[in-house]
Design a protein around this motif. Structure first.
Motif, PDB file in Angstrom:
ATOM      1  N   ALA A 149       0.805  -1.225   0.000  1.00  0.00           N
ATOM      2  CA  ALA A 149       0.000   0.000   0.000  1.00  0.00           C
ATOM      3  C   ALA A 149       0.835   1.270   0.000  1.00  0.00           C
ATOM      4  O   ALA A 149       0.300   2.364  -0.234  1.00  0.00           O
ATOM      5  CB  ALA A 149      -0.925  -0.007   1.221  1.00  0.00           C
ATOM      6  N   GLY A 150       2.128   1.172   0.291  1.00  0.00           N
ATOM      7  CA  GLY A 150       2.971   2.362   0.297  1.00  0.00           C
ATOM      8  C   GLY A 150       2.696   3.307   1.442  1.00  0.00           C
ATOM      9  O   GLY A 150       2.961   4.514   1.335  1.00  0.00           O
ATOM     10  N   LEU A 151       2.178   2.780   2.559  1.00  0.00           N
ATOM     11  CA  LEU A 151       1.837   3.660   3.680  1.00  0.00           C
ATOM     12  C   LEU A 151       3.082   4.286   4.312  1.00  0.00           C
ATOM     13  O   LEU A 151       3.073   5.471   4.667  1.00  0.00           O
ATOM     14  CB  LEU A 151       1.055   2.875   4.741  1.00  0.00           C
ATOM     15  CG  LEU A 151      -0.319   2.315   4.334  1.00  0.00           C
ATOM     16  CD1 LEU A 151      -1.001   1.677   5.537  1.00  0.00           C
ATOM     17  CD2 LEU A 151      -1.196   3.414   3.740  1.00  0.00           C
ATOM     18  N   LEU A 152       4.152   3.495   4.475  1.00  0.00           N
ATOM     19  CA  LEU A 152       5.353   4.026   5.125  1.00  0.00           C
ATOM     20  C   LEU A 152       5.968   5.149   4.294  1.00  0.00           C
ATOM     21  O   LEU A 152       6.364   6.194   4.834  1.00  0.00           O
ATOM     22  CB  LEU A 152       6.374   2.906   5.351  1.00  0.00           C
ATOM     23  CG  LEU A 152       7.645   3.323   6.104  1.00  0.00           C
ATOM     24  CD1 LEU A 152       7.299   3.799   7.513  1.00  0.00           C
ATOM     25  CD2 LEU A 152       8.638   2.161   6.176  1.00  0.00           C
ATOM     26  N   ASP A 153       6.045   4.970   2.975  1.00  0.00           N
ATOM     27  CA  ASP A 153       6.582   6.027   2.112  1.00  0.00           C
ATOM     28  C   ASP A 153       5.716   7.276   2.187  1.00  0.00           C
ATOM     29  O   ASP A 153       6.221   8.406   2.219  1.00  0.00           O
ATOM     30  CB  ASP A 153       6.663   5.536   0.663  1.00  0.00           C
ATOM     31  CG  ASP A 153       7.733   4.472   0.477  1.00  0.00           C
ATOM     32  OD1 ASP A 153       8.640   4.395   1.334  1.00  0.00           O
ATOM     33  OD2 ASP A 153       7.660   3.727  -0.516  1.00  0.00           O
ATOM     34  N   ARG A 169      -4.995  11.670   1.995  1.00  0.00           N
ATOM     35  CA  ARG A 169      -5.808  11.736   3.217  1.00  0.00           C
ATOM     36  C   ARG A 169      -6.216  10.327   3.667  1.00  0.00           C
ATOM     37  O   ARG A 169      -6.178  10.004   4.861  1.00  0.00           O
ATOM     38  CB  ARG A 169      -7.059  12.584   2.977  1.00  0.00           C
ATOM     39  CG  ARG A 169      -6.777  14.075   2.820  1.00  0.00           C
ATOM     40  CD  ARG A 169      -8.092  14.849   2.674  1.00  0.00           C
ATOM     41  NE  ARG A 169      -7.859  16.260   2.451  1.00  0.00           N
ATOM     42  CZ  ARG A 169      -7.640  17.151   3.418  1.00  0.00           C
ATOM     43  NH1 ARG A 169      -7.617  16.749   4.686  1.00  0.00           N
ATOM     44  NH2 ARG A 169      -7.448  18.419   3.131  1.00  0.00           N
ATOM     45  N   TYR A 170      -6.586   9.488   2.706  1.00  0.00           N
ATOM     46  CA  TYR A 170      -6.997   8.126   3.048  1.00  0.00           C
ATOM     47  C   TYR A 170      -5.825   7.357   3.675  1.00  0.00           C
ATOM     48  O   TYR A 170      -5.992   6.674   4.699  1.00  0.00           O
ATOM     49  CB  TYR A 170      -7.495   7.393   1.798  1.00  0.00           C
ATOM     50  CG  TYR A 170      -7.666   5.912   2.028  1.00  0.00           C
ATOM     51  CD1 TYR A 170      -8.786   5.422   2.707  1.00  0.00           C
ATOM     52  CD2 TYR A 170      -6.693   5.012   1.595  1.00  0.00           C
ATOM     53  CE1 TYR A 170      -8.931   4.060   2.950  1.00  0.00           C
ATOM     54  CE2 TYR A 170      -6.827   3.651   1.830  1.00  0.00           C
ATOM     55  CZ  TYR A 170      -7.942   3.182   2.507  1.00  0.00           C
ATOM     56  OH  TYR A 170      -8.076   1.838   2.755  1.00  0.00           O
ATOM     57  N   ARG A 171      -4.642   7.475   3.049  1.00  0.00           N
ATOM     58  CA  ARG A 171      -3.485   6.721   3.554  1.00  0.00           C
ATOM     59  C   ARG A 171      -3.087   7.187   4.956  1.00  0.00           C
ATOM     60  O   ARG A 171      -2.770   6.359   5.826  1.00  0.00           O
ATOM     61  CB  ARG A 171      -2.299   6.865   2.595  1.00  0.00           C
ATOM     62  CG  ARG A 171      -2.494   6.146   1.270  1.00  0.00           C
ATOM     63  CD  ARG A 171      -1.238   6.237   0.421  1.00  0.00           C
ATOM     64  NE  ARG A 171      -1.388   5.553  -0.863  1.00  0.00           N
ATOM     65  CZ  ARG A 171      -0.435   5.465  -1.784  1.00  0.00           C
ATOM     66  NH1 ARG A 171       0.751   6.032  -1.551  1.00  0.00           N
ATOM     67  NH2 ARG A 171      -0.654   4.834  -2.910  1.00  0.00           N
ATOM     68  N   ILE A 172      -3.078   8.486   5.187  1.00  0.00           N
ATOM     69  CA  ILE A 172      -2.716   8.992   6.515  1.00  0.00           C
ATOM     70  C   ILE A 172      -3.744   8.536   7.547  1.00  0.00           C
ATOM     71  O   ILE A 172      -3.403   8.157   8.677  1.00  0.00           O
ATOM     72  CB  ILE A 172      -2.589  10.525   6.501  1.00  0.00           C
ATOM     73  CG1 ILE A 172      -1.417  10.952   5.601  1.00  0.00           C
ATOM     74  CG2 ILE A 172      -2.391  11.066   7.913  1.00  0.00           C
ATOM     75  CD1 ILE A 172      -0.072  10.403   6.023  1.00  0.00           C
ATOM     76  N   GLY A 173      -5.013   8.554   7.157  1.00  0.00           N
ATOM     77  CA  GLY A 173      -6.044   8.067   8.067  1.00  0.00           C
ATOM     78  C   GLY A 173      -5.849   6.599   8.402  1.00  0.00           C
ATOM     79  O   GLY A 173      -6.050   6.171   9.554  1.00  0.00           O
ATOM     80  N   ARG A 174      -5.462   5.819   7.395  1.00  0.00           N
ATOM     81  CA  ARG A 174      -5.220   4.386   7.632  1.00  0.00           C
ATOM     82  C   ARG A 174      -4.047   4.196   8.590  1.00  0.00           C
ATOM     83  O   ARG A 174      -4.073   3.323   9.462  1.00  0.00           O
ATOM     84  CB  ARG A 174      -4.909   3.696   6.296  1.00  0.00           C
ATOM     85  CG  ARG A 174      -4.990   2.188   6.385  1.00  0.00           C
ATOM     86  CD  ARG A 174      -6.448   1.742   6.333  1.00  0.00           C
ATOM     87  NE  ARG A 174      -6.568   0.308   6.472  1.00  0.00           N
ATOM     88  CZ  ARG A 174      -6.917  -0.318   7.597  1.00  0.00           C
ATOM     89  NH1 ARG A 174      -7.174   0.380   8.695  1.00  0.00           N
ATOM     90  NH2 ARG A 174      -7.039  -1.614   7.637  1.00  0.00           N
ATOM     91  N   ILE A 175      -2.997   5.019   8.439  1.00  0.00           N
ATOM     92  CA  ILE A 175      -1.829   4.940   9.330  1.00  0.00           C
ATOM     93  C   ILE A 175      -2.243   5.250  10.764  1.00  0.00           C
ATOM     94  O   ILE A 175      -1.822   4.574  11.716  1.00  0.00           O
ATOM     95  CB  ILE A 175      -0.728   5.916   8.853  1.00  0.00           C
ATOM     96  CG1 ILE A 175      -0.120   5.422   7.530  1.00  0.00           C
ATOM     97  CG2 ILE A 175       0.367   6.076   9.911  1.00  0.00           C
ATOM     98  CD1 ILE A 175       0.759   6.437   6.839  1.00  0.00           C
TER      99      ILE A 175
END
Length: 487
Positions: A419-423, A450-456
């Motif tokens: 998902a590339g969340l860490l990057d 916004r979606y990725r940061i929310g998932r993190i």
């Protein structure tokens, strides 16, 4: 002795049949006599070969025979006249073709007399060398007795032998020398001094290295000559013996100072005249003395003692980064001689409003963190002016466990879904929390970021709107990226 010296010896009455100026200047290492059909097993490189021409049955033999001599590396030929009454022209022509000087010996001069002449001359040369060496030894000892410095002795030796000369320690510190050396030269010299199977040895760059003193190569000194001249070894050994007197004298004074400092310790905090940079080094008990000598060698103004944990604690002048760079460079040079011993070093500087004890404490914490590293030399700087710097005082293993606890769910999610969340998190934090800048840099839609940061935030239980949570995530990202390691 040269071929020319054989030719010019009046008692041998030699006649030159062929040989130019360069050929006559060749050095004669020995004299061999042979008439075997294949002379190669009976001659060696550098030899002057005496032959009665018994092998010559016709003119075609000469080129083959002389060619074999040239192939063996001989420096010249002496031909006898007893068999043919003269030296045939085909022998002369063959020597010209193969570049070997040719001398003719009269029938009244046996080859044994030529061999005896060379032996007598060699004995004379050896005797002159012995006399010269004895004279040099007397001059060196007289100079030492008169209080002459080792710098002058090295300079005098270099001038007398027409070479450049240096006296170095195992860390590359120049005790005396005739000219400056580049750091790359020092690296090569020390590498040769510490790794060569035996000394003297020659470095890449044709510098000859001799050891001063026997035993431990870390605490030894080294004499270096350029160009590399093996004939200097006996004379270099004399200078090395004298240099050992100076080395031992310095070592004795140093050990006396250490013994007094360790037996009657005065806390560094009570000594106002000391420097502002603290060093703490951890090593095995048997290595502390050698490491102490190396650090004093690298930092001449260093004051040291041994703390209750057996660690070496030192204080010196300079800047934190400057001292760390010097220590790291000098200690790295002795790695080949450490034989698997690991050194952990911490460096900390006293701030204007701090005590020296605070700097020592910071260096001690950095040393403790450095012990967690696997490298032979691990040096950490106690950079505690920032949260990232403060984290460097934490052992590396503990740093990694912190990062994995904070970001473990994110790493696991990325492994399963790519998902590339860490990057995304790293770029978002690098953009100081700007959604738009992060989206532009990643070429993504704003809503995707916004979606990725929310998932993190869901996975980590952290709120990036809170400063403490954002700091946790920032430090964890930096740790995983390897950016909290010391410079």
């Amino acid at each position: 002795m040269r071929v020319r010296d054989i030719l010019d010896a009046p008692q041998l009455r030699m006649r030159l049949l062929h040989g130019d100026e360069n050929e006559l200047e060749r050095t004669v290492a020995r004299v061999c006599a042979t008439d075997m059909p294949d002379p190669r097993p009976f001659v060696t490189a550098g030899a002057l070969v005496c032959t009665g021409l018994v092998w010559r049955h016709d003119a075609t033999d000469s080129d083959r025979y002389v060619g074999l001599l040239a192939e063996a590396g001989v420096v010249g030929v002496v031909a006898g006249q007893a068999l043919h009454g003269r030296v045939p022209e085909d022998v002369v022509a063959a020597c010209k073709r193969h570049g070997l000087p040719l001398l003719s010996a009269p029938q009244s001069v046996p080859f044994s007399r030529i061999i005896e002449y060379l032996a007598e001359r060699a004995a004379e040369v050896r005797w002159r060398r012995v006399q010269s060496r004895a004279d040099r030894q007397r001059r060196l000892l007289s100079a030492v007795a008169a209080g002459k410095g080792i710098e002058s002795l090295v300079a005098d030796f270099a001038a007398e032998q027409h070479v450049s000369a240096w006296l170095l320690t195992s860390t590359g510190t120049v005790v005396a020398g005739t000219e400056d050396l580049a750091e790359s030269d020092l690296d090569r010299i020390v590498a040769t001094a510490l790794t060569a199977p035996r000394l003297p040895a020659v470095t890449v760059g044709a510098m000859r290295v001799l050891q001063v003193g026997a035993g431990d190569r870390i605490t030894a000194w080294y004499l270096v000559f350029r160009p590399s001249v093996p004939e200097l070894d006996p004379f270099g050994a004399d200078l090395a013996a004298v240099a050992e007197l100076y080395r031992q004298r310095r070592a004795d004074r140093q050990h006396l100072d250490w013994e007094l400092a360790d037996r009657f310790p005065v806390p560094f905090a009570e000594q106002s005249d000391l420097g502002s940079v603290a060093i703490v080094c951890a090593a095995r008990d048997g290595e502390v003395s050698a490491v102490r000598a190396v650090l004093h060698d690298a930092l001449p103004g260093l004051a040291t003692s041994i703390d209750q944990e057996g660690r070496l604690v030192g204080v010196t002048d300079g800047t934190q980064d400057g001292v760390a760079a010097v220590v790291n460079q000098r200690l790295s040079r002795i790695v080949p001689a450490l034989n698997g011993v690991r050194l952990a070093v911490g460096v900390g500087a006293r701030r204007p409003d701090e005590t020296l004890a605070a700097a020592i404490g910071a260096a001690s914490a950095a040393c403790t963190a450095a012990r967690d590293e696997a490298a032979p030399i691990s040096l950490r700087v106690a950079d505690i002016d920032s949260a990232v710097g403060l984290l460097t005082a934490v052992p590396g293993g503990l740093q990694r466990r912190f990062a994995e606890r904070v970001l473990g769910p994110v790493l696991d999610y990325d492994r399963r879904h790519s998902a590339g969340l860490l990057d995304t998190l790293a770029i978002f934090l690098g953009c100081e929390g700007s959604w738009r800048q992060a989206a532009d840099r990643m070429h993504l839609h704003l809503n995707t970021v916004r979606y990725r940061i929310g998932r993190i935030e869901e996975l980590t239980g952290r709120d990036l709107g809170r400063i403490d949570d954002r700091l946790d995530l920032y430090l964890a990202v930096r740790t995983l990226a390897g950016q909290t390691a010391p410079v």
